[in-house]
Design a protein around this motif. Structure first.
Motif, mmCIF file in Angstrom:
data_model
loop_
_atom_site.group_PDB
_atom_site.id
_atom_site.type_symbol
_atom_site.label_atom_id
_atom_site.label_comp_id
_atom_site.label_asym_id
_atom_site.label_seq_id
_atom_site.Cartn_x
_atom_site.Cartn_y
_atom_site.Cartn_z
ATOM 1 N N ALA A 144 0.844 -1.228 0.011
ATOM 2 C CA ALA A 144 -0.020 0.059 0.085
ATOM 3 C C ALA A 144 0.881 1.206 -0.137
ATOM 4 O O ALA A 144 2.055 1.223 0.782
ATOM 5 N N GLY A 145 0.445 2.300 -0.591
ATOM 6 C CA GLY A 145 1.443 3.588 -0.950
ATOM 7 C C GLY A 145 2.295 3.301 -2.065
ATOM 8 O O GLY A 145 2.839 4.384 -2.675
ATOM 9 N N ARG B 51 -4.717 9.679 -8.385
ATOM 10 C CA ARG B 51 -3.789 8.784 -8.105
ATOM 11 C C ARG B 51 -3.374 7.929 -9.274
ATOM 12 O O ARG B 51 -2.226 7.745 -9.448
ATOM 13 N N SER C 179 0.121 5.809 -5.222
ATOM 14 C CA SER C 179 -0.780 5.640 -3.990
ATOM 15 C C SER C 179 -1.707 4.667 -3.964
ATOM 16 O O SER C 179 -2.957 4.715 -3.458
ATOM 17 N N LYS D 55 -3.900 1.603 -2.907
ATOM 18 C CA LYS D 55 -4.767 1.035 -1.823
ATOM 19 C C LYS D 55 -4.791 -0.293 -1.969
ATOM 20 O O LYS D 55 -5.249 -0.676 -3.086
ATOM 21 N N GLU E 136 -7.769 -1.748 -1.602
ATOM 22 C CA GLU E 136 -8.836 -1.815 -2.600
ATOM 23 C C GLU E 136 -8.915 -1.779 -4.297
ATOM 24 O O GLU E 136 -9.548 -1.894 -5.161
ATOM 25 N N ASP E 137 -7.361 -1.432 -4.592
ATOM 26 C CA ASP E 137 -7.272 -1.395 -5.823
ATOM 27 C C ASP E 137 -7.014 -2.879 -6.362
ATOM 28 O O ASP E 137 -6.686 -3.023 -7.630
ATOM 29 N N SER F 108 -1.722 -4.657 2.431
ATOM 30 C CA SER F 108 -1.799 -3.556 3.463
ATOM 31 C C SER F 108 -0.635 -3.676 4.392
ATOM 32 O O SER F 108 0.174 -4.636 4.435
#
Length: 117
Positions: free
Chosen positions: A14-15, A66, A84, A86, A88-89, A117
């Motif tokens: 994530a990120g 993003r 960025s 997440k 959920e992507d 995550s």
């Protein structure tokens, strides 16, 4: 006929960032829109980003700011820079091309993007 091949999926934290690429071959002369869709487990396929030959771009609200779509429809190339990221992507991302002459949508085989995550 148009064949689409995607590149660049994978696993990222994530990120982080990933860049997807799609190359079209075959009868690409009448393609006037190329884009990316995604399908997450248990969800319907959704539009992520779309670019037309008239330089119009559309993004899903969830990725605005993003993700960036770029490429050249005339050359049959489209890219998706994803920043960025997440969890959920996480989904299978599909390249799409629309042929205006025969009114057909073409699809790639899909590439998995997993965001931990």
């Amino acid at each position: 006929q148009v064949r689409l091949v995607e590149y660049g999926g994978g696993l990222v934290q994530a990120g982080g960032s990933l860049r997807l690429a799609c190359a079209a071959s075959g009868s690409i002369f009448n393609i006037n829109a190329m884009g990316w869709y995604r399908k997450a487990p248990g969800k319907q396929r959704e539009l992520v980003a779309l670019a037309t030959s008239g330089s119009t771009t559309n993004y899903a609200d969830s990725v605005k700011g993003r993700f960036t779509i770029s490429g050249d429809n005339a050359k049959g190339t489209v890219y998706l820079q994803m920043n960025s990221l997440k969890p959920e992507d996480t989904a299978v991302y599909y390249c799409n091309a629309f042929d205006t002459r025969v009114q057909i949508n073409y699809w790639g085989q899909g590439t998995q993007v997993t965001v931990s995550s």
